[in-house]
Enzyme design. Structure first.
Site, PDB file in Angstrom:
ATOM      1  N   HIS A  60      -3.188 -23.675  49.238  1.00 31.12           N
ATOM      2  CA  HIS A  60      -2.606 -23.105  48.010  1.00 31.12           C
ATOM      3  C   HIS A  60      -3.221 -21.737  47.734  1.00 31.12           C
ATOM      4  CE1 HIS A  60      -0.564 -23.758  44.016  1.00 31.12           C
ATOM      5  NE2 HIS A  60      -1.308 -22.690  43.765  1.00 31.12           N
ATOM      6  N   HIS A  62      -2.052 -17.327  46.512  1.00 32.01           N
ATOM      7  CA  HIS A  62      -1.052 -16.369  46.037  1.00 32.01           C
ATOM      8  C   HIS A  62      -1.375 -15.016  46.672  1.00 32.01           C
ATOM      9  CE1 HIS A  62       0.889 -18.845  42.881  1.00 32.01           C
ATOM     10  NE2 HIS A  62      -0.267 -19.489  42.941  1.00 32.01           N
ATOM     11  N   GLN A 155       7.881 -17.825  39.624  1.00 33.75           N
ATOM     12  CA  GLN A 155       6.789 -17.700  38.669  1.00 33.75           C
ATOM     13  C   GLN A 155       7.277 -17.716  37.213  1.00 33.75           C
ATOM     14  OE1 GLN A 155       2.881 -16.752  38.899  1.00 33.75           O
ATOM     15  NE2 GLN A 155       3.628 -17.953  37.160  1.00 33.75           N
ATOM     16  N   HIS A 213       3.843 -26.088  41.650  1.00 33.97           N
ATOM     17  CA  HIS A 213       2.850 -25.985  40.593  1.00 33.97           C
ATOM     18  C   HIS A 213       3.281 -27.019  39.543  1.00 33.97           C
ATOM     19  CE1 HIS A 213       1.996 -22.201  42.520  1.00 33.97           C
ATOM     20  NE2 HIS A 213       1.087 -21.862  41.625  1.00 33.97           N
ATOM     21  N   GLU A 216       0.079 -27.698  35.307  1.00 33.96           N
ATOM     22  CA  GLU A 216      -1.124 -26.866  35.222  1.00 33.96           C
ATOM     23  C   GLU A 216      -1.357 -26.563  33.740  1.00 33.96           C
ATOM     24  OE1 GLU A 216      -3.126 -22.825  37.136  1.00 33.96           O
ATOM     25  OE2 GLU A 216      -0.982 -23.186  37.378  1.00 33.96           O
ATOM     26  N   ASP A 312      -6.394 -20.644  45.820  1.00 37.52           N
ATOM     27  CA  ASP A 312      -5.461 -20.285  44.751  1.00 37.52           C
ATOM     28  C   ASP A 312      -5.421 -18.776  44.519  1.00 37.52           C
ATOM     29  OD1 ASP A 312      -3.577 -20.457  42.750  1.00 37.52           O
ATOM     30  OD2 ASP A 312      -4.863 -21.445  41.295  1.00 37.52           O
TER      31      ASP A 312
END
Length: 428
Positions: A60, A62, A155, A213, A216, A312
């Protein structure tokens, strides 16, 4: 003649005095005591009893945001929501070249750290597909040394943002590998559940993996993982769906979790926890006591599910630290989850190696005959010591070719009656 022979190595499962033979980019033998005399090789490495591992895997990340710290400003509150807002401010100023340059710089760090496989979410909310096209270019460029798997990540919410569904589908057509989502960021709980259903159906239609996701949040009523597990079951996506973060589980009541875990296990759901980021972003609205902000890793593992730890973020709107060191990630996971028994600490090493490899469905991963010769020699005698020391990666091989090496860590001492140096290893 072999291309490479590594001998006198310790393997993660505890076997010692092991030899690994490599030919044509693949492991041809894993056995005890194979000597250079018995098996001549173009390159011979005496591991000196140190730990030889398959490469680290990050399930995971970005990469489109990495190394953008301070652009256009810093996250002052340290919260997830300000990070999302900050990323929204930055997106209009992104350029293809800058995205590629930052991603490649991070990939350099990754290789040096023995991290040779990464699953990166890429924002699909921008109809221009700028970030998607940049990371697809990066994926092609780093293919000789990193397996980069991309997740189509809306997102701004796949239903919340105009054109969200069409943008995500376009990213998949361009070559993005995995279907992503963010149900807890949709406008309502109902929209969140609807997004999970829609995206899982899309993945089933296209034969894609799913990585969302999910929850969270510190809100114990954020329960989209329940819907995710249900849809995985309904659509026959067993073993193909991952729930990332799941931080709301740290706030759920135990009775509800006692029903949730069997549902998740039945769906063969995989889970990725991101210890560095979850412990930083979650609990921001608490006074004291402050919640730890990480999902129930030991309990999920005990229920039979595959759990990985992810990096992450690295120097981006959400997290100002990071270096691509998966042993740092494992260390934080160990501490926050209080996984301090010997077997549990070993599980933390697995959570940055074999477990994420399983989640990414990597082929040819491992330390067995026939596997790819992707290997990391660590300055540690076992996985637990590797986590304790964030062990130096002495050598990193990709398909049997050396791609990175770092001198052993030692400190010179000037102490009366003591050794001249120390390497911080613990010898009994």
């Amino acid at each position: 003649m072999l291309d490479l022979l590594i001998h006198n190595a310790t393997l993660p499962d505890g076997r010692s005095h092991m030899s690994v033979a490599v030919q044509g980019g693949s492991i041809t033998e894993v056995t005890q005591g194979l000597t250079p005399e018995a098996a001549p090789a173009a390159e011979v490495v005496d591991a000196g009893g140190m730990l030889l591992s398959p490469p680290f895997v990050d399930a995971h990340f970005h990469m489109d945001a990495t190394l953008s710290l301070g652009l256009p400003r810093l996250n002052q509150s340290g919260t997830l929501l300000e990070g999302i807002a900050l990323w929204g401010e930055l997106k209009p100023h992104l350029t293809f070249d800058a995205l590629v340059d930052r991603a490649l710089a991070y990939c350099d760090w990754a290789v040096a750290n023995g991290l040779l496989a990464i699953r990166s979410h890429v924002d699909t909310s921008d109809p221009s597909m700028l970030a998607v096209e940049a990371l697809l270019a990066v994926k092609k460029k780093v293919a000789p040394y990193i397996d980069l798997q991309l997740v189509a990540f809306p997102q701004d919410g796949v239903l919340r943002s105009k054109g969200g569904v069409d943008n995500l589908k376009k990213a998949l057509r361009l070559g993005v590998d995995v279907v992503g989502g963010i149900p807890h960021f949709e406008r309502t709980m109902a929209d969140g559940a609807a997004s999970v259903k829609l995206l899982c159906e899309l993945a089933a239609e296209q034969g894609k993996l799913v990585d969302m996701h999910c929850d969270e949040s510190d809100d114990p009523l954020s329960r989209h993982v329940e819907t995710l597990a249900f849809e995985a079951n309904r659509l026959g996506l067993h073993g193909r769906v991952t729930g990332s973060h799941l931080t709301s589980m740290h706030s759920m009541d135990n009775y509800y979790v006692s029903k949730l875990l069997p549902l998740m296990a039945e769906a063969q759901l995989s889970v990725v926890s991101n210890p560095l980021i979850n412990i930083t972003l979650q609990g921001r609205h608490d006074t004291y006591p402050k919640r730890r902000g990480m999902t129930r890793v030991p309990e999920i593992m005990a229920a039979g599910m595959t759990v990985a730890f992810g990096q992450d973020c690295c120097m981006d709107p959400w997290y100002s630290m990071g270096s691509g060191d998966m042993l740092e990630v494992a260390s934080m996971g160990l501490h926050v989850a209080q996984m301090t028994s010997q077997p549990a600490m070993q599980q933390c090493f697995d959570a940055v190696t074999t477990n994420p490899a399983r989640i990414l469905h990597l082929e040819g991963y491992g330390l067995e005959k026939g596997c790819h010769a992707d290997l990391v020699l660590l300055q540690a005698q076992n996985p637990i010591e590797a986590i304790r020391l964030k062990a130096t990666r002495l050598k990193v091989w990709r398909r049997g070719a050396l791609v990175a090496q770092t001198p052993a860590r030692t400190a010179a001492l000037a102490l009366p009656g003591r050794p001249a140096n120390t390497s911080f290893l613990h010898t009994k």
